[in-house]
Write a protein that holds these residues in place. Structure first.
Motif, PDB file in Angstrom:
ATOM      1  N   LEU A  74       1.097  -1.271  -0.348  1.00  0.00           N
ATOM      2  CA  LEU A  74      -0.028   0.305   0.117  1.00  0.00           C
ATOM      3  C   LEU A  74       1.063   1.324  -0.551  1.00  0.00           C
ATOM      4  CD1 LEU A  74      -2.319   1.593   0.006  1.00  0.00           C
ATOM      5  CD2 LEU A  74      -2.678   1.222   2.239  1.00  0.00           C
ATOM      6  N   ASN A  75       1.737   1.477   0.757  1.00  0.00           N
ATOM      7  CA  ASN A  75       2.578   2.646   1.091  1.00  0.00           C
ATOM      8  C   ASN A  75       2.913   2.937  -0.640  1.00  0.00           C
ATOM      9  OD1 ASN A  75       1.875   3.086   3.519  1.00  0.00           O
ATOM     10  ND2 ASN A  75       3.417   1.372   4.630  1.00  0.00           N
ATOM     11  N   ARG A  76       4.398   1.145  -1.209  1.00  0.00           N
ATOM     12  CA  ARG A  76       4.759   1.757  -1.954  1.00  0.00           C
ATOM     13  C   ARG A  76       3.997   2.389  -3.431  1.00  0.00           C
ATOM     14  NH1 ARG A  76       4.538  -2.206  -5.629  1.00  0.00           N
ATOM     15  NH2 ARG A  76       4.342  -3.947  -3.711  1.00  0.00           N
ATOM     16  N   LEU A  77       2.486   1.657  -3.656  1.00  0.00           N
ATOM     17  CA  LEU A  77       1.725   2.494  -4.361  1.00  0.00           C
ATOM     18  C   LEU A  77       0.940   3.840  -4.769  1.00  0.00           C
ATOM     19  CD1 LEU A  77      -0.384  -1.025  -5.486  1.00  0.00           C
ATOM     20  CD2 LEU A  77       1.632  -0.708  -6.852  1.00  0.00           C
ATOM     21  N   GLN A  78       0.800   3.552  -3.245  1.00  0.00           N
ATOM     22  CA  GLN A  78       0.798   5.100  -3.001  1.00  0.00           C
ATOM     23  C   GLN A  78       1.703   6.445  -2.995  1.00  0.00           C
ATOM     24  OE1 GLN A  78      -1.974   5.242   0.836  1.00  0.00           O
ATOM     25  NE2 GLN A  78      -3.963   4.731   0.084  1.00  0.00           N
ATOM     26  N   ARG A  79       3.139   6.061  -2.757  1.00  0.00           N
ATOM     27  CA  ARG A  79       3.867   6.938  -3.297  1.00  0.00           C
ATOM     28  C   ARG A  79       3.788   7.605  -4.220  1.00  0.00           C
ATOM     29  NH1 ARG A  79       7.747   3.091  -0.216  1.00  0.00           N
ATOM     30  NH2 ARG A  79       8.056   2.746  -1.761  1.00  0.00           N
ATOM     31  N   MET A  80       3.259   6.628  -5.254  1.00  0.00           N
ATOM     32  CA  MET A  80       2.627   7.255  -7.673  1.00  0.00           C
ATOM     33  C   MET A  80       2.115   8.125  -6.840  1.00  0.00           C
ATOM     34  SD  MET A  80       3.776   3.433  -8.786  1.00  0.00           S
ATOM     35  CE  MET A  80       4.625   2.143  -8.186  1.00  0.00           C
ATOM     36  N   ILE A  81       1.236   8.511  -5.894  1.00  0.00           N
ATOM     37  CA  ILE A  81       0.230   9.125  -5.974  1.00  0.00           C
ATOM     38  C   ILE A  81       0.393  10.592  -5.494  1.00  0.00           C
ATOM     39  CG2 ILE A  81      -2.001   9.692  -5.704  1.00  0.00           C
ATOM     40  CD1 ILE A  81      -2.199   6.714  -5.768  1.00  0.00           C
ATOM     41  N   VAL A  82       0.030  11.552  -5.875  1.00  0.00           N
ATOM     42  CA  VAL A  82       0.186  12.789  -5.086  1.00  0.00           C
ATOM     43  C   VAL A  82      -0.900  13.301  -4.948  1.00  0.00           C
ATOM     44  CG1 VAL A  82       1.779  15.281  -5.375  1.00  0.00           C
ATOM     45  CG2 VAL A  82       2.597  13.544  -6.747  1.00  0.00           C
ATOM     46  N   PRO A  83      -1.379  13.770  -3.307  1.00  0.00           N
ATOM     47  CA  PRO A  83      -2.217  14.399  -3.375  1.00  0.00           C
ATOM     48  C   PRO A  83      -2.193  16.371  -3.519  1.00  0.00           C
ATOM     49  CG  PRO A  83      -1.116  14.006  -1.392  1.00  0.00           C
ATOM     50  CD  PRO A  83      -0.260  13.191  -2.516  1.00  0.00           C
ATOM     51  N   ILE A  84      -3.635  16.252  -3.763  1.00  0.00           N
ATOM     52  CA  ILE A  84      -3.232  17.871  -4.683  1.00  0.00           C
ATOM     53  C   ILE A  84      -5.084  17.548  -4.278  1.00  0.00           C
ATOM     54  CG2 ILE A  84      -1.912  17.632  -5.802  1.00  0.00           C
ATOM     55  CD1 ILE A  84      -3.981  17.822  -8.360  1.00  0.00           C
ATOM     56  N   GLU A  85      -5.495  19.398  -3.618  1.00  0.00           N
ATOM     57  CA  GLU A  85      -6.029  20.188  -3.228  1.00  0.00           C
ATOM     58  C   GLU A  85      -6.614  21.173  -4.536  1.00  0.00           C
ATOM     59  OE1 GLU A  85      -7.984  21.480   0.891  1.00  0.00           O
ATOM     60  OE2 GLU A  85      -6.236  23.178   0.627  1.00  0.00           O
ATOM     61  N   MET A  86      -7.839  21.429  -5.179  1.00  0.00           N
ATOM     62  CA  MET A  86      -7.965  22.702  -5.502  1.00  0.00           C
ATOM     63  C   MET A  86      -8.813  23.963  -4.658  1.00  0.00           C
ATOM     64  SD  MET A  86      -9.605  22.838  -8.960  1.00  0.00           S
ATOM     65  CE  MET A  86      -9.296  24.434 -10.636  1.00  0.00           C
ATOM     66  N   ARG A  87      -8.445  24.391  -5.183  1.00  0.00           N
ATOM     67  CA  ARG A  87      -9.114  25.928  -4.123  1.00  0.00           C
ATOM     68  C   ARG A  87      -9.597  26.486  -5.537  1.00  0.00           C
ATOM     69  NH1 ARG A  87      -4.432  27.082  -0.278  1.00  0.00           N
ATOM     70  NH2 ARG A  87      -4.403  25.370   1.051  1.00  0.00           N
ATOM     71  N   ILE A  88     -10.446  26.625  -5.203  1.00  0.00           N
ATOM     72  CA  ILE A  88     -11.578  27.097  -6.398  1.00  0.00           C
ATOM     73  C   ILE A  88     -11.885  28.722  -5.914  1.00  0.00           C
ATOM     74  CG2 ILE A  88     -14.148  26.448  -8.166  1.00  0.00           C
ATOM     75  CD1 ILE A  88     -14.227  23.884  -6.742  1.00  0.00           C
ATOM     76  N   THR A  89     -11.650  29.258  -6.901  1.00  0.00           N
ATOM     77  CA  THR A  89     -12.186  30.241  -7.813  1.00  0.00           C
ATOM     78  C   THR A  89     -13.534  31.297  -8.581  1.00  0.00           C
ATOM     79  OG1 THR A  89     -10.156  30.837  -9.245  1.00  0.00           O
ATOM     80  CG2 THR A  89      -9.875  31.122  -6.934  1.00  0.00           C
ATOM     81  N   GLN A  90     -13.410  29.884  -9.158  1.00  0.00           N
ATOM     82  CA  GLN A  90     -14.462  30.649 -10.338  1.00  0.00           C
ATOM     83  C   GLN A  90     -14.771  29.091 -10.954  1.00  0.00           C
ATOM     84  OE1 GLN A  90     -13.314  32.584 -13.593  1.00  0.00           O
ATOM     85  NE2 GLN A  90     -14.739  32.760 -15.171  1.00  0.00           N
ATOM     86  N   ILE A  91     -16.635  29.096 -11.141  1.00  0.00           N
ATOM     87  CA  ILE A  91     -17.374  27.663 -11.878  1.00  0.00           C
ATOM     88  C   ILE A  91     -18.140  28.662 -12.672  1.00  0.00           C
ATOM     89  CG2 ILE A  91     -18.846  26.230 -11.219  1.00  0.00           C
ATOM     90  CD1 ILE A  91     -18.215  26.514  -7.869  1.00  0.00           C
ATOM     91  N   ASP A  92     -17.958  27.937 -13.655  1.00  0.00           N
ATOM     92  CA  ASP A  92     -18.937  28.188 -15.062  1.00  0.00           C
ATOM     93  C   ASP A  92     -19.642  26.758 -15.580  1.00  0.00           C
ATOM     94  OD1 ASP A  92     -18.444  30.678 -15.351  1.00  0.00           O
ATOM     95  OD2 ASP A  92     -16.241  29.976 -15.766  1.00  0.00           O
ATOM     96  N   GLY A  93     -20.720  26.368 -15.523  1.00  0.00           N
ATOM     97  CA  GLY A  93     -21.589  25.136 -16.129  1.00  0.00           C
ATOM     98  C   GLY A  93     -21.694  25.899 -17.171  1.00  0.00           C
ATOM     99  N   THR A  94     -21.494  24.618 -18.008  1.00  0.00           N
ATOM    100  CA  THR A  94     -22.703  24.927 -19.453  1.00  0.00           C
ATOM    101  C   THR A  94     -23.411  23.029 -19.704  1.00  0.00           C
ATOM    102  OG1 THR A  94     -22.234  25.139 -21.843  1.00  0.00           O
ATOM    103  CG2 THR A  94     -20.736  23.948 -20.801  1.00  0.00           C
ATOM    104  N   TRP A  95     -24.503  23.324 -20.371  1.00  0.00           N
ATOM    105  CA  TRP A  95     -25.613  22.102 -20.483  1.00  0.00           C
ATOM    106  C   TRP A  95     -25.930  22.201 -21.905  1.00  0.00           C
ATOM    107  CZ3 TRP A  95     -26.523  25.946 -16.994  1.00  0.00           C
ATOM    108  CH2 TRP A  95     -27.653  26.491 -16.944  1.00  0.00           C
TER     109      TRP A  95
END
Length: 135
Positions: A74-95
């Protein structure tokens, strides 16, 4: 970041009127913001919650959990993933749900989608198209 929702090909034959062209109905959201790298220790609880959500959809299968793995793997595989967070400043929806078409044309497209498999989450798209007819 672009988040795609339900989408599907719409055949012009489904409208029941002449002089139409093929199209694609869809829902998408565009998010803008800043990415921030998180501490690696924040990955495991997040991935466990995310896996649990997806595994629940596979019931009655016994849900997979990371307890089924050795801690080294588990530790070996999870080292290959970089945890990030996105602080959202703008949302545009389209449909695009054929909302510019007459009711009969939209109903024809909804019916046509009942036998189509060209797209993703087609059942959800049909429901959303039905909602546009209520308003």
């Amino acid at each position: 970041m672009i988040v795609s929702g339900p989408d599907a090909y719409i055949s012009p034959d489904w409208y029941g009127t002449l002089d139409q062209v093929p199209t694609w109905n869809y829902i998408a959201v565009h998010l803008r913001g800043t990415l921030h790298r998180l501490d690696q220790s924040e990955l495991q609880p997040h991935s466990a919650r995310l896996s649990a959500q997806f595994e629940e959809r596979l019931l009655p299968k016994t849900p997979w959990t990371d307890a089924k793995m050795s801690s080294d793997a588990l530790n070996r595989l999870q080292r290959m993933i970089v945890p990030i967070e996105m602080r959202i400043t703008q949302i545009d929806g389209t449909w695009k749900l054929n909302q510019n078409k007459e009711r009969a044309a939209v109903e024809g497209a909804i019916e046509g989608l009942s036998t189509s498999d060209i797209g993703m989450e087609i059942g959800n798209l049909r429901e959303l198209m039905r909602e546009t007819l209520k308003g």
